[in-house]
Structure formats: C-alpha cells, structure tokens
Design a protein around this motif. Sequence first.
Motif, PDB file in Angstrom:
ATOM      1  N   ASN A 147       0.840  -1.185   0.000  1.00  0.00           N
ATOM      2  CA  ASN A 147       0.000   0.000   0.000  1.00  0.00           C
ATOM      3  C   ASN A 147       0.881   1.243   0.000  1.00  0.00           C
ATOM      4  N   ARG A 148       0.815   1.987  -1.078  1.00  0.00           N
ATOM      5  CA  ARG A 148       1.734   3.116  -1.253  1.00  0.00           C
ATOM      6  C   ARG A 148       1.512   4.170  -0.180  1.00  0.00           C
ATOM      7  N   TRP A 149       2.630   4.744   0.288  1.00  0.00           N
ATOM      8  CA  TRP A 149       2.605   5.758   1.345  1.00  0.00           C
ATOM      9  C   TRP A 149       2.800   7.136   0.732  1.00  0.00           C
ATOM     10  N   HIS A 150       1.933   8.085   1.155  1.00  0.00           N
ATOM     11  CA  HIS A 150       2.065   9.480   0.735  1.00  0.00           C
ATOM     12  C   HIS A 150       2.455  10.303   1.945  1.00  0.00           C
ATOM     13  N   ASN A 151       3.527  11.044   1.816  1.00  0.00           N
ATOM     14  CA  ASN A 151       4.041  11.818   2.948  1.00  0.00           C
ATOM     15  C   ASN A 151       3.203  13.078   3.140  1.00  0.00           C
ATOM     16  N   THR A 152       2.119  12.952   3.895  1.00  0.00           N
ATOM     17  CA  THR A 152       1.204  14.079   4.100  1.00  0.00           C
ATOM     18  C   THR A 152       1.301  14.668   5.487  1.00  0.00           C
ATOM     19  N   VAL A 153       2.075  14.042   6.381  1.00  0.00           N
ATOM     20  CA  VAL A 153       2.150  14.514   7.762  1.00  0.00           C
ATOM     21  C   VAL A 153       3.315  15.477   7.905  1.00  0.00           C
ATOM     22  N   GLY A 154       3.101  16.589   8.581  1.00  0.00           N
ATOM     23  CA  GLY A 154       4.195  17.520   8.842  1.00  0.00           C
ATOM     24  C   GLY A 154       3.702  18.938   8.971  1.00  0.00           C
ATOM     25  N   LEU A 155       4.552  19.781   9.520  1.00  0.00           N
ATOM     26  CA  LEU A 155       4.226  21.189   9.649  1.00  0.00           C
ATOM     27  C   LEU A 155       4.330  21.869   8.288  1.00  0.00           C
ATOM     28  N   ARG A 156       3.540  22.897   8.113  1.00  0.00           N
ATOM     29  CA  ARG A 156       3.649  23.670   6.878  1.00  0.00           C
ATOM     30  C   ARG A 156       5.055  24.271   6.779  1.00  0.00           C
ATOM     31  N   GLY A 157       5.645  24.112   5.618  1.00  0.00           N
ATOM     32  CA  GLY A 157       6.997  24.613   5.434  1.00  0.00           C
ATOM     33  C   GLY A 157       8.057  23.573   5.723  1.00  0.00           C
ATOM     34  N   ALA A 158       7.637  22.421   6.302  1.00  0.00           N
ATOM     35  CA  ALA A 158       8.602  21.369   6.612  1.00  0.00           C
ATOM     36  C   ALA A 158       8.971  20.622   5.337  1.00  0.00           C
ATOM     37  N   PRO A 159      10.153  20.001   5.305  1.00  0.00           N
ATOM     38  CA  PRO A 159      10.544  19.239   4.112  1.00  0.00           C
ATOM     39  C   PRO A 159       9.531  18.135   3.828  1.00  0.00           C
ATOM     40  N   GLY A 160       9.172  17.978   2.564  1.00  0.00           N
ATOM     41  CA  GLY A 160       8.254  16.917   2.190  1.00  0.00           C
ATOM     42  C   GLY A 160       6.799  17.326   2.225  1.00  0.00           C
ATOM     43  N   TYR A 161       6.509  18.547   2.662  1.00  0.00           N
ATOM     44  CA  TYR A 161       5.117  18.980   2.765  1.00  0.00           C
ATOM     45  C   TYR A 161       4.793  19.926   1.611  1.00  0.00           C
ATOM     46  N   SER A 162       3.644  19.754   1.028  1.00  0.00           N
ATOM     47  CA  SER A 162       3.195  20.671  -0.016  1.00  0.00           C
ATOM     48  C   SER A 162       1.685  20.795   0.057  1.00  0.00           C
ATOM     49  N   LEU A 163       1.167  21.925  -0.388  1.00  0.00           N
ATOM     50  CA  LEU A 163      -0.281  22.132  -0.386  1.00  0.00           C
ATOM     51  C   LEU A 163      -0.979  21.136  -1.294  1.00  0.00           C
ATOM     52  N   GLU A 164      -0.258  20.680  -2.307  1.00  0.00           N
ATOM     53  CA  GLU A 164      -0.838  19.709  -3.220  1.00  0.00           C
ATOM     54  C   GLU A 164      -1.141  18.390  -2.527  1.00  0.00           C
ATOM     55  N   GLN A 165      -0.363  18.106  -1.475  1.00  0.00           N
ATOM     56  CA  GLN A 165      -0.548  16.848  -0.750  1.00  0.00           C
ATOM     57  C   GLN A 165      -1.601  16.955   0.338  1.00  0.00           C
ATOM     58  N   ALA A 166      -2.055  18.145   0.636  1.00  0.00           N
ATOM     59  CA  ALA A 166      -2.880  18.353   1.814  1.00  0.00           C
ATOM     60  C   ALA A 166      -4.181  17.560   1.772  1.00  0.00           C
ATOM     61  N   HIS A 167      -4.718  17.322   0.568  1.00  0.00           N
ATOM     62  CA  HIS A 167      -6.004  16.634   0.478  1.00  0.00           C
ATOM     63  C   HIS A 167      -5.841  15.128   0.304  1.00  0.00           C
ATOM     64  N   HIS A 168      -4.614  14.647   0.255  1.00  0.00           N
ATOM     65  CA  HIS A 168      -4.377  13.224   0.064  1.00  0.00           C
ATOM     66  C   HIS A 168      -4.405  12.479   1.396  1.00  0.00           C
ATOM     67  N   LEU A 169      -4.771  11.229   1.327  1.00  0.00           N
ATOM     68  CA  LEU A 169      -4.664  10.348   2.480  1.00  0.00           C
ATOM     69  C   LEU A 169      -3.273   9.739   2.496  1.00  0.00           C
ATOM     70  N   PRO A 170      -2.768   9.366   3.672  1.00  0.00           N
ATOM     71  CA  PRO A 170      -1.384   8.870   3.719  1.00  0.00           C
ATOM     72  C   PRO A 170      -1.196   7.501   3.087  1.00  0.00           C
ATOM     73  N   ILE A 171      -2.236   6.677   3.039  1.00  0.00           N
ATOM     74  CA  ILE A 171      -2.084   5.307   2.545  1.00  0.00           C
ATOM     75  C   ILE A 171      -3.016   5.085   1.362  1.00  0.00           C
TER      76      ILE A 171
END
Length: 713
Positions: free
Chosen positions: A340-364
């Motif tokens: 099950n593919r993992w999407h890196n959606t957890v993190g503070l805004r501005g943190a490495p790996g975080y983007s607004l594009e990912q905000a609506h995605h589920l992690p798994i």
Amino acid sequence: MSLSRLLHALASGRFTQSAVQYHRARALQPRCTKPARSLKPIGALNPKRAVFYAERYETWEEDQTPPYHYNNLYSSAASTLLWLVRIEPFTTFFLNANDNKFDHPDRTFSAIDRSWRNCQRNTSDVKELIPEFYYLPEMFVNSNGYDLGVTEDGTAVGVTEGGTDLGVTEDGTAVCDVDLPPWAKKPEDFVRINRMALESEFVSCQLHQWIDLVFGYKQRGPEAVRALNLFHYLSYEGSVSLETITDTLQREVMETQIQCLGQVPSQLLIEPHPPRSSAMHLCFLPQSPLMFKDQMQQDVIMVLKFPSNSPVTHVAANTLPHLSVPAAVTVTCSRLFAVNRWHNTVGLRGAPGYSLEQAHHLPIEMDPLIANNSGMNKRQITDLVDQSIQINTHCFVVTADNRYILVCGFWDKSFRVYSTETGKLTQIVFGHWDVVTCLARSESYIGGDCYIVSGSRDATLLLWYWSGRHHIIGDNPNNSDYPAPRAVLTGHDHEVVCVSVCAELGLVISGAKEGPCLVHTITGDLLRALEGPENCLRPQLISVSSEGHCIICYERGRFCNFSINGKLLAQMEVNDSTRAILLSSDGQNLVTGGDNGVVEVWQACDFKQLYIYPGCDAGIRAMDLSHDQRTLITGMASGSIVAFNIDFNRWHYEHQNSPTPPPAQAEVAAGSQAGREQRGVILFSIALLAIPPSTATHISIATHRSQGNTHHQ
C-alpha cells in the motif's frame, strides 16, 4: 545518538546541563531552564574559585613552564577511574595504577552531592562527568562488594551481604553504593533524567558554547585565557615532540605525565561555532518551544478496508521518502500481502516533504492489485505451511526497501523469501531441524543490509545476514541455495515463540514456550536469562530499544521492563490480550494493542499510562510506525488497517504543563452511512474530549465495502 551525546563522548567529559547541580532538589523538571549550568569551564563556576585560577595565571613566575589556570584536565584516565571504581574492568585498572590499593574513603566517589561540592570548592578538583553518567546505572552500585578501605581510626562500617568491608568517611558515612539526589529513587532514574536534561531542547540551543570551549576558538590562545580555559601545556596536541627526546628515561617520564594530565581534543574550529537552528529561537519561549505546539490533529486519520476479511496479522511501514516505493506492507492470516503506497502528508507547513498539493491526500493508498481484484496471483503466498502453525505477526518479515517478504512456518523446516513485485519465490533457506516458528529483522545498515533471526521448534535460533545489494540471505550470490548462518543461538529447552534483534547493541533477545527469555550476542554467546516474576510466564512479544531496555509481554497481559543487564525495572498487568507492541524510536514510549481493539501509549521506563486512543470494534493484530514517528498503522482482525495520528512530543517532558497529565479519550463522529463508505476507506472526524476510558466511543470498522471516489473529509 544525538549530537550532544556524540560530542560528549568525544570530549570524554565536559557536560552542559547536569542534574548534579540540583542534587538536593526533591524533584527535577528537565524542561525547566533553571537547573541549566552556565557553560563555563567547571573551575569558573564558583566566582571565588574563579578568582583563584585567574590570579594563578596572572602571577605566574615559572619561566620554563607556560602559565595555565588548571593543573589537571577536566577529563583524564585517573578521573575516569575514580568515577568507575565500582565496576570491572575499571576496578582492576584503578588498583593497577595505585599499587593495588583503593583510595581513601573521603576521596572515593560516594555521593553525587559530595562530588558536586568538591568540584566547586576544591581547587585541585576540576573533573567533569563522563559519558557513563548518561547510560550506565551500574556504575553507582557496588554489586561486586569491593573493599574500599577504612578510616584512620580503624572503624569498619558498611559491610555488604558477603561480609566485605567497604570503609567509612570521616563523618561516619558508609562507603557502598553511590548516594543519589532525592529526585532519583534508583540509579536508572538518575541516568534517565540526567540524559533527558543533557538532551533537552534548551541545552541543545546552547551547545555551540560548549563546542567553542572544547573543540573551538576558546580552546587555546587569548580567548582561552579570557574564558578561564587554559590547562597544563602538555595537555595540548603538538605541545611537545616525543620523537625529538633522545633520553629514554626522560621520554617515559614525559609520556607518563601526559597520560596523567589528560589530553585536550584536537582543535577543530578557530571561529565561534554558530548556534543550532532550533524551534526555541523561533518562539522565544524556552518552556513552550514551537516544536511542541499542539497541531490540533485528529486522532484517527483513516480506516482502509481490504476486500478480504482475513485478519491483517502483519504491518511493516517502510515509508522513507528515498525508497523507490514507500509503503505500508500488510499481510493477512490467509497470507495475502498488499503493498500500500505511502504518501508523505504529515508535517508542519513549510517542513521538508510537505506541499499544499498533498494536503487533500490520504497517507495510505490501497495496493491497486488488491483494490481492483486484479493480479491477485502476484499477492498470494500459496506455499503450504505446517498445519500446526498459528499464523501471527512473527511469521513475517519485510525488508527495509519493501521489495521482499520473508515467511516462515513451512512443513519442510525452511523459511522463504518472496518478491513483493511479482509474488514469486526467490530463495528457500534451510538450517533448522524443525519447523521455523518466528522471524525478526534488525534495523538496516546503509545499503539495506541487516540481520535476520529465525527461531524454531528445535529450541534454537539462527542468525542470518541479509544482503541488501544481492537481495538474498547470505553475502555470496553464487551460493544462495545453501547460505550459512552467522551464529547458532542455544539455551532454550522448548519451542522458540518470539525474538527481537538489535544490531546497534549487537544483541538478540528471545522467548520460548517455557523458561526465561534469553539474551545472546550476535556472535552466539549466551549473556544472561531474563527471569520475570512468578506470574510472568510464557513470553509472547519482545521489543528492545537501542538504549538497552527490553519490554517483554507475557500471556494474560503481563509486561516486564528489563535492563540490558537483566535487572527488572518495572512491571504491569493490562486488562487485554495484547497482540502487538512497539517502542518509539527513542525508547521512551511503549504502544500496545490487543483483542480489546484499544491502542494505549505508556511511558516505557515505569509503565505510566499516557494516552488511550478511541477503541475499535475489532481486535488489533499488528502495529508499526511511519519513519517520522507521526503515524501509527494498526492491522485489525476485521481485515482493515487503521491509521492514527501519533505525536510523542505531546507526552515529552519539555511539553508537559503538569507533572501527571490525565489520559485523554476521543469521541468518534462517524457521520452518515453513505458518507462513510467510499471504496473501502472510512474516514472519521475526531473531537478531543477528556472523558473516562469507560465512556470511550468505539470506531466502527465495517466488514463490507462499496465503490466510489476517495477524498479527505
């Protein structure tokens, strides 16, 4: 190891925030900045003594020796042996260096507060703490009952059980174990809290000052003079060339003098070291650092329901971004696995790996071959297992790159390696004389190499080496059909049922159906047995931290925490049939789950309950944490996985507003039936409430599924 501890080990001394300073306090809160020692040389902490050293330097009259502040270095072989006099081999080293005699009881390390007073008042005592103060509680216990001498009047006080005379000090205090501060009930408490203080955010922010003194521009020259940080010239690298001394006797004297004085580390910097980037610099509130601000995140992120209702008995979350396929790999009791593919959606805004594009995605994201019911032959392990084997989480291991699954329990006494991409068998490994009952993997080295341990009904364990380069057991691709184990671990009398391996410590801890758990080295040596209380029988789960603490779960929900040296540190009993346990990466927190369907978080050192997650209406069979320690993924008996938000910082000592925060519960508002069911994914809105555990609302994990688009609610 953190940077502060690494530098501490390199310097073999100088400490930044020592709990020693507050030796008389009844309680110590490491989050408080008041106990922080000023980052000056220890000789300069007492103003009166600082004046003495400054005057010594300014009034220097010896022409042949350059002026200095201190005769001895803050760390030397002699001072190290004084601290470690109670444990071997340092006891023998101390005796060899002192004509086979212990020091006078009044100079022996006997109490923390006494040592602190001496290094503040005695002008010849400028020794710092050593790394063992932060990881070795045994150094404070005279477990060998050594004879540390008697006072001049011949009074012998403080005799151990074996009748060994330990001597007394001039004030009549017996010299035995080291006296600890009131806030440390036992040596393990002292070491743990002292390390917490050293590694606190406040100390990390001041670390550059320490680097300047030990490795940097304040080590030598005019800045060292101003900082009161000059030692005997022979302590410095390059101060004398031994090769130019032709007189053998003079050279031996010089070498002995250098060894006794101690040696300053090499100077690495000639400019001030910049301060470490820290959340504390952003918020300017030392007791409420930004890194610990509540994110008001919901407890439950998502529930993912697989088409099969078979219990998810194994979860492996290898989610590092650099992997070709970051994923949460799951395996069911029917041996159907999913990548099950993992999407890196957890993190503070501005943190490495975080983007607004990912905000609506589920992690798994569910494995498409499973979701579409296509290519199931690539996900099903069809080889027959022994009929007597009960499939559980110990039967599987997933490699760190998610590319291979190792499976045991086969009738032919082998364990096997399968490709997660094709589902094909790639290697069969033999070595045991009976059915293999459990497998475990160590943390991976660079390149994916790691240790694999197999346990069997033949009461033995075999240690194997997994080659990340060749993707086989063994390091010889030309001999993959007959790999040889690195070590054979013996000592059990019954079937091995659980095992854990830690490459960093070089240890394997295993449990059998009957008898104590055993601790082996990775070379095969049996170190000790971990004997639990009478009611702690039949170990079922084992987890070991890199700090050397071993958590063992026995039947009927009984837990024990052992030190690496076999000391029972804590025990508890939970009202649940525990099926899965794991430790946070720092070893401070324990997470448990079982048939009751409730995830609980505990403080590992004393089993203090920290948090209870909302209950589920299905039992928990397996658990794992994402690489960033922010998402907990549980495998459920209903054939689902649940992803929980988890932030160990909320229970961190630097974030606590009260000494004993009450456990919190969450109430689940599931919404309408139509809104909940969407292509196997059920989402929940969580409202945090401080309600008693008995009134906790359960998460309903449906066993049915429907089609539709997935979106974040």
